[in-house]
Design a protein around this motif. Structure first.
Motif, PDB file in Angstrom:
ATOM      1  N   TYR A 200      40.589  21.555  69.482  1.00 55.40           N
ATOM      2  CA  TYR A 200      41.897  20.902  69.599  1.00 55.40           C
ATOM      3  C   TYR A 200      41.687  19.385  69.738  1.00 55.40           C
ATOM      4  O   TYR A 200      42.029  18.605  68.850  1.00 55.40           O
TER       5      TYR A 200
ATOM      6  N   ASN B  37      44.046  24.389  60.367  1.00 57.25           N
ATOM      7  CA  ASN B  37      43.291  25.398  61.105  1.00 57.25           C
ATOM      8  C   ASN B  37      43.147  26.677  60.291  1.00 57.25           C
ATOM      9  O   ASN B  37      42.076  27.288  60.251  1.00 57.25           O
TER      10      ASN B  37
ATOM     11  N   TYR C  69      48.558  20.664  61.492  1.00 56.02           N
ATOM     12  CA  TYR C  69      47.485  21.187  62.351  1.00 56.02           C
ATOM     13  C   TYR C  69      47.331  22.695  62.136  1.00 56.02           C
ATOM     14  O   TYR C  69      46.209  23.201  61.983  1.00 56.02           O
TER      15      TYR C  69
ATOM     16  N   ASN D  34      52.405  19.062  63.792  1.00 54.57           N
ATOM     17  CA  ASN D  34      51.820  20.327  64.240  1.00 54.57           C
ATOM     18  C   ASN D  34      51.727  21.339  63.097  1.00 54.57           C
ATOM     19  O   ASN D  34      50.854  22.207  63.115  1.00 54.57           O
TER      20      ASN D  34
ATOM     21  N   HIS E 204      45.611  16.113  68.667  1.00 52.85           N
ATOM     22  CA  HIS E 204      44.835  16.690  67.557  1.00 52.85           C
ATOM     23  C   HIS E 204      44.658  15.695  66.409  1.00 52.85           C
ATOM     24  O   HIS E 204      43.784  15.870  65.561  1.00 52.85           O
TER      25      HIS E 204
END
Lengths: 103, 137
Positions: free
Chosen positions: B32, A99, A95, A92, A87
């Motif tokens: 993604y 999002n 991420y 994460n 990504h």
């Protein structure tokens, strides 16, 4: 009613790419694990957000690295353990946060 | 409604390339893999890895060829570069006609596939064929 992917083909595609993240035995096992992650009561390690862009519900567990999305009409979109090399963000958690902030 | 993958040019996607759809051809999961990377970057990576069919769920179409798919959909075109150390370069139209390979990005196996494909679609690969012929002298 347990959560499902919108179609069996979508389930199969996501199982191919992500089933091994969870040692899923087969497509049904993968879908079951996804449904459990996305519907179980939140615990201290699991974050949840509603993405403004499409009203999808996103969950991320900061310990197990599980990450999943339910569409606004109640289908599993995906379930996997994100990889920063894929990504492109430092972590994460970044991420997940990015999002959740997509408008 | 049928959609085209902006990474590899596969033109039979059942849903728009977004919202975690996975392209059976190149394997891009939209939302993604393209979260921070451009489609052109993903295309280069797929091409450099041989442009192979990704899905084990969706059968590979008969006579499918990933490299040819890219050329047929106009996402890349071939050209030769004078005095390049490689005889083949591929120009990606996604980033202002950027040359994505003329200096060793492709493995020899990919180059072999390009040359083989060039022999079968001479209207697209005329320059590649001539470059190959020159190299063989």
């Amino acid at each position: 009613m347990p959560l499902t992917f919108r179609t069996s083909r979508k389930r199969a595609r996501h199982f191919q790419d992500h089933g091994s993240d969870f040692d899923a035995l087969n497509e049904a096992d993968y879908e079951s694990k996804a449904g459990a992650f996305l519907t179980n009561p939140l615990n201290t390690n699991t974050l949840e957000g509603i993405r403004p862009r499409d009203n999808a519900t996103i969950r991320y567990n900061t310990v197990t690295e599980e990450y999943g999305i339910i569409s606004s009409d109640g289908y599993i979109r995906t379930y996997y353990k994100p990889d920063p090399t894929l990504h492109g963000l430092p972590s994460n958690l970044d991420y997940f946060n990015d999002n959740c902030n997509q408008v | 409604m049928i959609y085209t993958c902006p990474v590899c040019g596969f033109n039979k996607l059942e849903d728009p390339p977004a919202n975690d759809e996975i392209c059976p051809s190149c394997g891009t999961q939209f939302g993604y893999h393209d979260f921070t990377r451009s489609h052109a970057e993903l295309r280069v990576r797929w091409l450099a890895n041989g442009a192979l069919w990704h899905s084990r769920v969706d059968p590979q179409p008969p006579n499918w060829n990933g490299i040819r798919q890219l050329f047929d959909t106009g996402l890349v075109y071939s050209a030769t570069t004078p005095n390049a150390d490689s005889q083949i370069s591929v120009v990606d139209l996604g980033v202002r006609e950027r040359v994505i390979s003329n200096s060793g990005l492709f493995t020899s196996k990919v180059k072999e596939r390009l040359i083989a494909l060039g022999n079968s679609v001479p209207h697209v690969f005329a320059h590649v064929k001539s470059a190959t012929a020159s190299a063989g002298r």
